[in-house]
Design a protein around this motif. Structure first.
Motif, mmCIF file in Angstrom:
data_model
loop_
_atom_site.group_PDB
_atom_site.id
_atom_site.type_symbol
_atom_site.label_atom_id
_atom_site.label_comp_id
_atom_site.label_asym_id
_atom_site.label_seq_id
_atom_site.Cartn_x
_atom_site.Cartn_y
_atom_site.Cartn_z
ATOM 1 N N PRO A 18 0.804 -1.222 0.000
ATOM 2 C CA PRO A 18 0.000 0.000 0.000
ATOM 3 C C PRO A 18 0.842 1.280 0.000
ATOM 4 C CG PRO A 18 -0.140 -1.093 2.124
ATOM 5 C CD PRO A 18 0.615 -1.997 1.212
ATOM 6 N N GLY A 19 2.044 1.213 0.537
ATOM 7 C CA GLY A 19 2.920 2.401 0.519
ATOM 8 C C GLY A 19 3.304 2.786 -0.902
ATOM 9 N N VAL A 25 -0.014 6.776 -6.745
ATOM 10 C CA VAL A 25 -1.252 7.531 -6.986
ATOM 11 C C VAL A 25 -1.035 9.009 -6.697
ATOM 12 C CG1 VAL A 25 -3.623 7.864 -6.160
ATOM 13 C CG2 VAL A 25 -2.779 5.575 -6.649
ATOM 14 N N LEU A 26 -0.343 9.331 -5.618
ATOM 15 C CA LEU A 26 -0.060 10.727 -5.271
ATOM 16 C C LEU A 26 0.813 11.393 -6.333
ATOM 17 C CD1 LEU A 26 -0.397 12.964 -3.160
ATOM 18 C CD2 LEU A 26 1.691 12.128 -2.085
ATOM 19 N N THR A 27 1.826 10.684 -6.811
ATOM 20 C CA THR A 27 2.699 11.234 -7.853
ATOM 21 C C THR A 27 1.922 11.501 -9.135
ATOM 22 O OG1 THR A 27 4.588 10.059 -6.925
ATOM 23 C CG2 THR A 27 4.790 10.811 -9.185
ATOM 24 N N LEU A 28 1.090 10.561 -9.534
ATOM 25 C CA LEU A 28 0.264 10.772 -10.731
ATOM 26 C C LEU A 28 -0.696 11.943 -10.548
ATOM 27 C CD1 LEU A 28 -0.525 7.112 -11.780
ATOM 28 C CD2 LEU A 28 0.767 8.796 -13.084
ATOM 29 N N ALA A 29 -1.318 12.038 -9.385
ATOM 30 C CA ALA A 29 -2.264 13.127 -9.133
ATOM 31 C C ALA A 29 -1.573 14.485 -9.171
ATOM 32 C CB ALA A 29 -2.952 12.918 -7.786
ATOM 33 N N LEU A 30 -0.414 14.583 -8.544
ATOM 34 C CA LEU A 30 0.328 15.852 -8.563
ATOM 35 C C LEU A 30 0.798 16.203 -9.974
ATOM 36 C CD1 LEU A 30 2.431 15.601 -5.288
ATOM 37 C CD2 LEU A 30 0.525 17.137 -5.773
#
Length: 81
Positions: A18-19, A25-30
């Protein structure tokens, strides 16, 4: 049907770590958000023409031999984007 197997395998791997999933997911969103913001800024400043129909002339600033000069140019002499 191999696509569904690959998707299931990817989801299992995401569930195991999950890490990594949160970081990805955070990198793609940013990245998507930053790209959208920069494109919106460029579109608003460079690509969208000025909404000022009453203007009869265009001011053009140029850099000439280390001296900044300002000249007034007729609208037909300037390429409007």
């Amino acid at each position: 049907m191999q696509l569904w197997e690959d998707i299931r395998y990817a989801l299992r791997q995401f569930a195991k770590s999950p890490g990594f999933t949160a970081t990805a997911v955070l990198t793609l969103a940013l990245g998507i958000g930053a790209t959208t913001a920069i494109f919106t800024l460029v579109r608003g400043v460079l690509l969208k023409p000025l909404a000022n129909p009453g203007v009869t002339y265009t001011a053009k600033a140029s850099w000439d031999a280390w001296k900044v000069t300002g000249t007034v140019t007729e609208p037909l002499d300037v390429l409007m984007i």
